[in-house]
Design a protein around this motif. Sequence first.
Motif, PDB file in Angstrom:
ATOM      1  N   SER A  14      -3.748 -52.847  35.000  1.00 40.40           N
ATOM      2  CA  SER A  14      -3.187 -53.634  33.898  1.00 40.40           C
ATOM      3  C   SER A  14      -2.022 -52.872  33.278  1.00 40.40           C
ATOM      4  N   TYR A  16      -0.393 -52.158  29.274  1.00 42.50           N
ATOM      5  CA  TYR A  16      -0.477 -52.291  27.817  1.00 42.50           C
ATOM      6  C   TYR A  16       0.669 -51.544  27.157  1.00 42.50           C
ATOM      7  N   ASP A  19      -1.550 -50.570  22.810  1.00 43.96           N
ATOM      8  CA  ASP A  19      -2.870 -51.210  22.858  1.00 43.96           C
ATOM      9  C   ASP A  19      -2.836 -52.734  22.936  1.00 43.96           C
ATOM     10  N   MET A  21      -2.192 -55.924  25.374  1.00 44.39           N
ATOM     11  CA  MET A  21      -2.074 -56.241  26.790  1.00 44.39           C
ATOM     12  C   MET A  21      -0.804 -57.032  27.058  1.00 44.39           C
ATOM     13  N   ASP A  60     -10.348 -46.661  31.599  1.00 48.70           N
ATOM     14  CA  ASP A  60     -10.370 -47.672  30.548  1.00 48.70           C
ATOM     15  C   ASP A  60      -9.225 -47.434  29.567  1.00 48.70           C
ATOM     16  N   ILE A  61      -8.767 -48.491  28.930  1.00 42.63           N
ATOM     17  CA  ILE A  61      -7.666 -48.393  27.966  1.00 42.63           C
ATOM     18  C   ILE A  61      -7.993 -47.428  26.832  1.00 42.63           C
ATOM     19  N   LYS A  62      -9.240 -47.382  26.414  1.00 40.42           N
ATOM     20  CA  LYS A  62      -9.610 -46.496  25.300  1.00 40.42           C
ATOM     21  C   LYS A  62      -9.541 -45.017  25.677  1.00 40.42           C
ATOM     22  N   ALA A  69       0.295 -47.824  28.699  1.00 40.74           N
ATOM     23  CA  ALA A  69      -0.935 -47.513  29.422  1.00 40.74           C
ATOM     24  C   ALA A  69      -1.095 -48.438  30.624  1.00 40.74           C
ATOM     25  N   TRP A  70      -1.549 -47.863  31.733  1.00 38.52           N
ATOM     26  CA  TRP A  70      -1.803 -48.590  32.972  1.00 38.52           C
ATOM     27  C   TRP A  70      -3.240 -48.324  33.428  1.00 38.52           C
ATOM     28  N   PRO A  71      -4.216 -48.859  32.725  1.00 38.77           N
ATOM     29  CA  PRO A  71      -5.605 -48.608  33.122  1.00 38.77           C
ATOM     30  C   PRO A  71      -5.955 -49.328  34.436  1.00 38.77           C
ATOM     31  N   GLN A  73      -9.193 -50.999  36.455  1.00 35.29           N
ATOM     32  CA  GLN A  73     -10.532 -51.523  36.213  1.00 35.29           C
ATOM     33  C   GLN A  73     -11.069 -52.196  37.469  1.00 35.29           C
TER      34      GLN A  73
END
Length: 145
Positions: A14, A16, A19, A21, A60-62, A69-71, A73
């Motif tokens: 993903s 972001y 924080d 999306m 995870d984003i957290k 951010a490129w988490p 999942q």
Amino acid sequence: MLANEYFKDFRFRSFYIEDEMVCRMLVLFFQCSVSGWVSLSIDEGVLTWTYEKTEPELRDIKDIDDEFAWPVQTANELASYIGKKITDIYEYKLEGIEEGCIGVYFECGNKGFSVLEHEGCLFLFDGVYDVAQEKILLSRLALSI
């Protein structure tokens, strides 16, 4: 290559900003029985496949302390395809446009799923996406990743 292999796992990346999306799925990763991890992305009508040297790390984003951010999942919506054999792969192309790829269909026997691009993001569709109303061709891919 990919055809006649089995899906072992699915993940996606993903994007972001602060924080929020921006895109739920930029890249789809899938693990195959022989080829290992492969990434699929579609950008500006160009389909890109890449063999990944390492497993895409789940994050995870957290757990990311950055405004960008490129988490990565797990793609739970594709869990029913784990263990399924890839019998063929097709590309959705805009008629008359050389770099007009808008998606890919993975055939797994009598079922399958589509990965489609819309406004820079990918989304999943169970089955063949209905292209009858649009000037889109579904053509078999001869893959050479």
